[in-house]
Write a protein that holds these residues in place. Structure first.
Motif, PDB file in Angstrom:
ATOM      1  N   LYS A   1      10.707   9.353  -1.032  1.00  0.00           N
ATOM      2  CA  LYS A   1       9.818   8.517  -2.024  1.00  0.00           C
ATOM      3  C   LYS A   1       8.753   8.884  -2.477  1.00  0.00           C
ATOM      4  CE  LYS A   1      11.843   4.010  -1.492  1.00  0.00           C
ATOM      5  NZ  LYS A   1      11.707   2.600  -1.448  1.00  0.00           N
ATOM      6  N   GLU A   2       7.833   9.580  -1.835  1.00  0.00           N
ATOM      7  CA  GLU A   2       6.475   9.859  -2.359  1.00  0.00           C
ATOM      8  C   GLU A   2       6.449  11.029  -3.399  1.00  0.00           C
ATOM      9  OE1 GLU A   2       2.467   9.673  -2.585  1.00  0.00           O
ATOM     10  OE2 GLU A   2       3.683   8.579  -1.242  1.00  0.00           O
ATOM     11  N   PHE A   5       7.232   9.183  -6.439  1.00  0.00           N
ATOM     12  CA  PHE A   5       6.257   8.666  -7.084  1.00  0.00           C
ATOM     13  C   PHE A   5       5.137   9.444  -7.770  1.00  0.00           C
ATOM     14  CE2 PHE A   5       1.730   7.513  -6.321  1.00  0.00           C
ATOM     15  CZ  PHE A   5       1.532   6.129  -6.989  1.00  0.00           C
ATOM     16  N   SER A   6       4.965  10.739  -6.986  1.00  0.00           N
ATOM     17  CA  SER A   6       3.941  11.616  -7.472  1.00  0.00           C
ATOM     18  C   SER A   6       4.376  12.230  -8.976  1.00  0.00           C
ATOM     19  CB  SER A   6       3.970  12.989  -6.621  1.00  0.00           C
ATOM     20  OG  SER A   6       3.381  12.487  -5.340  1.00  0.00           O
ATOM     21  N   LEU A  32       3.911   0.479 -10.636  1.00  0.00           N
ATOM     22  CA  LEU A  32       4.317   1.317  -9.735  1.00  0.00           C
ATOM     23  C   LEU A  32       3.185   1.523  -8.438  1.00  0.00           C
ATOM     24  CD1 LEU A  32       6.354   3.366  -8.839  1.00  0.00           C
ATOM     25  CD2 LEU A  32       5.365   5.206 -10.281  1.00  0.00           C
ATOM     26  N   HIS A  33       1.996   1.699  -9.002  1.00  0.00           N
ATOM     27  CA  HIS A  33       0.808   1.715  -8.109  1.00  0.00           C
ATOM     28  C   HIS A  33       0.901   0.519  -7.171  1.00  0.00           C
ATOM     29  CE1 HIS A  33      -1.222   5.659  -9.151  1.00  0.00           C
ATOM     30  NE2 HIS A  33      -0.797   5.489 -10.346  1.00  0.00           N
ATOM     31  N   LYS A  35       3.287  -1.439  -6.411  1.00  0.00           N
ATOM     32  CA  LYS A  35       4.237  -1.340  -5.259  1.00  0.00           C
ATOM     33  C   LYS A  35       4.058  -0.381  -4.136  1.00  0.00           C
ATOM     34  CE  LYS A  35       7.891  -3.333  -8.061  1.00  0.00           C
ATOM     35  NZ  LYS A  35       8.950  -2.926  -9.279  1.00  0.00           N
ATOM     36  N   ARG A  36       3.325   0.395  -4.500  1.00  0.00           N
ATOM     37  CA  ARG A  36       3.153   1.630  -3.468  1.00  0.00           C
ATOM     38  C   ARG A  36       1.934   1.275  -2.542  1.00  0.00           C
ATOM     39  NH1 ARG A  36       6.777   4.814  -2.217  1.00  0.00           N
ATOM     40  NH2 ARG A  36       5.208   6.374  -1.622  1.00  0.00           N
ATOM     41  N   GLY A  37       1.254   0.023  -2.766  1.00  0.00           N
ATOM     42  CA  GLY A  37       0.036  -0.328  -2.198  1.00  0.00           C
ATOM     43  C   GLY A  37      -1.129   0.188  -2.604  1.00  0.00           C
ATOM     44  N   ARG A  38      -0.957   0.910  -3.693  1.00  0.00           N
ATOM     45  CA  ARG A  38      -2.293   1.542  -4.216  1.00  0.00           C
ATOM     46  C   ARG A  38      -3.018   0.516  -5.305  1.00  0.00           C
ATOM     47  NH1 ARG A  38       0.006   7.561  -4.629  1.00  0.00           N
ATOM     48  NH2 ARG A  38       0.401   7.743  -2.375  1.00  0.00           N
ATOM     49  N   HIS A  67       0.246  -8.080  -7.189  1.00  0.00           N
ATOM     50  CA  HIS A  67      -0.049  -7.141  -6.442  1.00  0.00           C
ATOM     51  C   HIS A  67      -1.182  -7.423  -5.455  1.00  0.00           C
ATOM     52  CE1 HIS A  67       3.557  -4.723  -7.091  1.00  0.00           C
ATOM     53  NE2 HIS A  67       3.188  -4.561  -8.297  1.00  0.00           N
TER      54      HIS A  67
END
Length: 140
Positions: A1-2, A5-6, A32-33, A35-38, A67
């Protein structure tokens, strides 16, 4: 998944200056950020979107509020809500109002919970059961 994302972020940085890169594309990358916790990346992306002349819509703010709420950052939720209503004069949808209500509830700000609940009614939205529960437990 990473890796996916990248790749998505890399692709976005190649197309963000294209005319087809509209608010919906920006919303997707902000989401997207989130959802990725960023969540710390969302505000800079939002400000960058503004520099490209892209106007945020209600969904932009709702994405960030969701978020930030999930990240247990009620102050950020409230800043986003304030920016949406004050700076951009957008009327929040019901889910947006409920994120603000939850944020004030989480902070323990009884007056703000009651004021936000009144705004929900003023906007002619039908409060959810959880909204009523927050008001009742705050005022008890």
């Amino acid at each position: 998944k990473e890796g996916m994302f990248s790749r998505s972020v890399e692709l976005f940085y190649h197309i963000k200056k294209w005319p087809l890169c509209n608010v919906y594309v920006w919303n997707m990358i902000i989401d997207l950020h989130g959802k990725r916790g960023r969540v710390d990346h969302m505000q800079p992306l939002y400000r960058e979107m503004l520099t490209y002349g892209i106007k945020p819509n209600v969904e932009t703010y709702e994405i960030m509020m969701e978020h930030f709420y999930d990240a247990r950052r009620p102050d950020a939720v409230l800043r986003v809500m304030n920016d949406m209503m004050q700076s951009h004069k957008l009327k929040p949808r019901y889910p947006t109002c409920e994120y603000a209500l939850k944020a004030y509830y989480r902070k323990g700000d009884t007056v703000a919970v009651m004021r936000t609940f009144q705004q929900i009614l003023d906007f002619k939205y039908r409060p959810s059961l959880s909204a009523f529960e927050m008001v009742l437990t705050t005022s008890a």
